[in-house]
Every structure is written in structure tokens, then in C-alpha cells.
Write a protein that holds these residues in place. Structure first.
Motif, PDB file in Angstrom:
ATOM      1  N   UNK A 119      41.994  59.246  72.388  1.00 37.66           N
ATOM      2  CA  UNK A 119      42.781  58.155  73.200  1.00 37.66           C
ATOM      3  C   UNK A 119      43.750  58.897  74.349  1.00 37.66           C
ATOM      4  N   UNK A 120      44.151  60.149  73.909  1.00 34.49           N
ATOM      5  CA  UNK A 120      44.953  60.811  74.877  1.00 34.49           C
ATOM      6  C   UNK A 120      46.379  60.894  74.528  1.00 34.49           C
ATOM      7  N   UNK A 121      47.051  61.744  75.341  1.00 37.97           N
ATOM      8  CA  UNK A 121      48.221  62.268  75.008  1.00 37.97           C
ATOM      9  C   UNK A 121      49.224  60.923  74.893  1.00 37.97           C
ATOM     10  N   UNK A 122      49.177  59.981  75.983  1.00 39.98           N
ATOM     11  CA  UNK A 122      50.154  59.060  76.079  1.00 39.98           C
ATOM     12  C   UNK A 122      49.896  58.096  74.931  1.00 39.98           C
ATOM     13  N   UNK A 123      48.715  57.743  74.629  1.00 37.45           N
ATOM     14  CA  UNK A 123      48.683  56.774  73.465  1.00 37.45           C
ATOM     15  C   UNK A 123      49.133  57.438  72.282  1.00 37.45           C
ATOM     16  N   UNK A 124      49.161  58.693  72.015  1.00 40.26           N
ATOM     17  CA  UNK A 124      49.383  59.417  70.810  1.00 40.26           C
ATOM     18  C   UNK A 124      50.997  58.938  70.896  1.00 40.26           C
ATOM     19  N   UNK A 125      51.803  59.433  71.889  1.00 45.31           N
ATOM     20  CA  UNK A 125      53.170  59.150  71.878  1.00 45.31           C
ATOM     21  C   UNK A 125      53.495  57.870  71.975  1.00 45.31           C
ATOM     22  N   UNK A 126      52.862  56.922  72.482  1.00 43.52           N
ATOM     23  CA  UNK A 126      53.233  55.486  72.255  1.00 43.52           C
ATOM     24  C   UNK A 126      53.189  54.920  70.947  1.00 43.52           C
ATOM     25  N   UNK A 127      52.199  55.411  70.183  1.00 42.26           N
ATOM     26  CA  UNK A 127      51.996  54.912  68.932  1.00 42.26           C
ATOM     27  C   UNK A 127      52.880  55.926  67.910  1.00 42.26           C
TER      28      UNK A 127
END
Length: 412
Positions: free
Chosen positions: A203-211
Motif C-alpha cells: 500500500x505504500x508509505x502514505x497509506x501506512x502513515x495515514x493508518x
């Protein structure tokens, strides 16, 4: 960040830091480093501390951090504190600090300019509460690795995979050859960690940080995370024959060619090293599962409980200094498989996998560890979910994702 050769200035610093104290002190240090590679690494800390004229009293607690931390916390809150104790970077010791049970190291950190030598900055930030520093970060451990047995793939007659998709595709050939495709231990933190790695890769870094950073339950319930749960479903099917509990037992399956691969942090390197295996020859490492080369900057730190004994308090400072000494940083991390927190040390002896990690770190392709982003209560809920998901194939990816989103919605 550039890793360069140590200078004569550092040598002078070592001599000052390691000068023998007026009286030697026994200092108990608790930790959960008990595997072969871990024991070799912690021995470097003990050697460095003993060189100050004090004595390292080893307080190793068998099992994982999940087993050891409650014991450590109980001793500290119960009035039987050790001299120093390991925790991971992040919020694991937050309540102990807030209760006034941990020593403020700000003066020592200022004197020794930790802010200038500890990289990335987030490591020292994780030791800081209300502007005061309470711990010594000692390494950078990244979770985002797939370790592969070259011998297992040769036996199965397939090429060593270059990414996660190729690994999944090789699963049937491995099984046909009597090899477990994916080694996974039964401890809850292993399955939760594997999911986190899959999330960053797919899913990538941005999704990881959003979650995990923003605690965005809508994203956690969305289509990008659904892809991650599909990959987690593939992973649990590949891991169904592991039948081991501890992480290093799972690593040993890869070392002996009984398993094709393992999703595990870079501490696994210590086990390969103790077994005499060579990176790039006997085993292959894929940072970011060969999909998304990002590493997390979690790792280990040492906290120092408040002690009434003045001599032991002085010994605590000597231990803190020795752990960040450049020579000790190199010796410890080469054996641990982790990266040093100092960016000014010589790592010419690093193996191929460590060099990959250093390159990723230098490029700044990093994320915080989940211990740095979420409370221990939330972490425990996540571990319980994925432990159940990997153990029980009747739980669908859709049902598990729904529960995951609920955890994120209430996360702190």
C-alpha cells in the motif's frame, strides 16, 4: 547521511568515557536478547561497560519483549528496579516516565551532544517527553525484510525470487519439494509485524502513515488495505506448516533450508551470522519485500530507573556513555544485524544486507516503527487480531479488515 571513518577525536572521547571510576559498581541490566546472535551482540555492551571499571550483571529474560516487558515494569513499579533496562523506541516506557520512575538523562545528553550524533532525529525524539530525554537509543532495527534460503529455491528448482509476487508464485514448487514456503513463529508480534511489512510494501508509505500515524479508520477500511489483507491471506497459507513458536526458530528453518523465506526484522541477520552463512551466497535479503525499499527506524533503547545509590547512579551514566561510544556502536550493531544510531562511524565491515539498509537510510526512505506511533494498548489489540487471523483460516480477510478498522478507529 554519510558514514565516515572514526577520527582521533573519537579515540580521545573513548579514553575519557572509559576512565575507571573511583569505585567499581555492579549494575544489573535487563533485556530480552537471548538468541545466539543477540547474545553475541549484547556481549559487546557488557565488554564496553566492564572496561569502565564497573561490572555488567546480565539480567536476560528468555522470550520476546512481550514476555520480558511486564516483568521489567513490575520490578520497577514494585520498588525493585534494575540499573538499566531495554525497551523499544517509542511509547513502551511512557507511563513509567510519567510516574517519575525513570531517570532524566538530559544533562548527560546535552554534555555529550546526543542531538548532534543520533540519526535520524526521530530516535532521540522517541526518548523525549516534555522536553526531557529519558533513554539512550542504541540501534536502528527495521522490520521490512524478506529473508530467503538460496538452497531451498535451488532444491525446488526455481530462481530465488526478486520480490513478494515472485515469492508467492514460487510457493507451490517449494511445497512440492517438501519445503515450507514461509516460516512464521507463533508469537503474536510476529504475525502483526508481518502484516505491517506487507502494508508498507503493497500500500505504500502514505497509506501506512495515514493508518498508523493519523489513525484514519476510513483508510483502514478501504480498498488499499483490502489488497494488504489479500497478501496476508497468501502469507498465512504459505506459513501453515511452520509449527514453531519463537522468531529465531523460524529463522533457523530458513538457515537450514527447511523453509523458503521469512518476513522478519534485520535482527535475523545475527542468526545467519552465528550459523556461518554469507549474505548474497547462502541467503538473500529483500528490503521492502523487493517491492518498496523503505525501512522503519524502530529499534532498541535503554532506560535507567531512578536509584537512591549514588555510586550506581554514576555507573548508569558510564553505561549510557559506553553504549553510544563509536567503537561500541560498530561492534554491537555488526553482530546484532542492526544499523548504528551514529552517522559518523566506519561500517566498512558491513555485509551486503546491512549495506542495503545503510543505502536506504542514507536516501531517507524511512518510516517510524509502529511502537513510535501507537500506544501499547493499541499494539496489543493489533497483535491479538493478527495472531488469530494467521492461526485461524476461517477468519476471512474481509472480517479481519473490519476488525482492524475498528481498532484503528479507537487507537491512541
Amino acid at each position: 547521511m554519510r558514514y565516515r571513518h572514526m577520527t582521533a577525536i573519537f579515540a580521545a572521547t573513548v579514553a575519557l568515557n572509559f576512565a575507571a571510576p573511583a569505585s567499581a559498581v555492579d549494575l544489573e541490566v535487563t533485556h530480552w536478547w537471548t538468541s545466539g546472535g543477540e547474545a553475541a551482540a549484547v556481549g559487546e555492551f557488557a565488554k564496553a561497560f566492564d572496561a569502565t571499571g564497573n561490572k555488567w550483571v546480565d539480567g536476560a529474560i528468555a522470550g520476546s519483549g512481550g514476555t520480558a516487558r511486564p516483568i521489567m515494569i513490575s520490578r520497577i513499579t514494585g520498588g525493585d528496579p534494575m540499573g538499566a533496562t531495554q525497551f523499544n523506541h517509542g511509547r513502551q516506557a511512557e507511563e513509567l516516565v510519567e510516574a517519575g520512575l525513570m531517570r532524566d538523562l538530559t544533562d548527560l545528553a546535552t554534555k555529550e551532544k546526543w542531538a548532534e550524533i543520533v540519526h535520524p532525529k526521530s530516535l532521540l525524539d522517541s526518548c523525549t517527553l516534555d522536553g526531557k530525554i529519558y533513554c539512550v537509543p542504541v540501534n536502528i532495527h527495521s522490520w521490512q525484510w524478506l529473508w530467503l534460503s538460496n538452497a531451498a529455491f535451488e532444491k525446488a528448482g526455481v530462481a530465488v525470487p526478486k520480490n513478494w509476487d515472485e515469492f508467492v508464485a514460487a510457493g507451490p514448487a517449494l511445497e512440492k519439494a517438501g519445503i515450507v514456503p514461509l516460516a512464521l513463529g507463533g508469537q503474536p508480534w510476529q504475525s502483526a509485524g508481518a502484516f505491517d511489512v506487507l502494508m508498507v510494501a503493497i500500500a505504500g508509505k502514505d497509506v501506512f502513515m495515514k493508518v498508523f500515524g493519523d489513525k484514519d479508520a476510513e483508510v483502514a477500511a478501504g480498498p488499499e488495505i483490502a489488497k494488504v489483507f489479500k497478501a496476508a491471506d497468501d502469507a498465512r497459507k504459505m506459513a501453515k506448516g511452520s509449527n514453531v513458536q519463537d522468531w529465531n526458530q523460524a529463522t533457523n528453518l530458513v538457515i537450514t533450508g527447511k523453509a523458503g523465506g521469512q518476513i522478519m526484522g534485520d535482527w535475523a541477520q545475527g542468526e545467519f551470522q552465528v550459523a556461518g552463512q554469507v549474505a548474497g551466497k547462502d541467503y538473500t535479503c529483500l528490503p521492502g519485500l523487493g517491492v518498496n525499499e523503505i525501512i522503519s527506524t524502530g529499534g532498541d533503547a535503554f532506560y535507567f530507573p531512578l536509584l537512591e545509590d549514588e555510586e550506581k547512579s554514576k555507573a548508569q551514566e558510564a553505561l549510557a556513555s559506553s553504549m553510544l561510544d563509536p567503537t561500541t556502536q560498530v561492534a554491537f550493531n555488526l553482530k546484532k544485524g542492526s544499523l548504528p544510531v551514529r552517522g559518523d562511524v566506519d561500517l566498512g565491515a558491513a555485509n551486503d544486507c546491512m549495506k542495503k539498509g545503510l543505502d536506504i537510510l542514507a536516501k531517507g526512505n524511512v518510516i517510524p516503527g509502529t511502537d513510535q506511533l501507537m500506544s501499547q494498548d493499541t499494539q496489543k489489540q493489533k497483535e491479538d487480531l493478527f495472531s488469530e487471523f494467521f492461526a485461524n483460516p476461517s477468519i476471512t480477510p474481509e472480517d479481519a479488515q473490519k476488525r482492524f478498522a475498528e481498532i484503528i478507529a479507537s487507537a491512541d
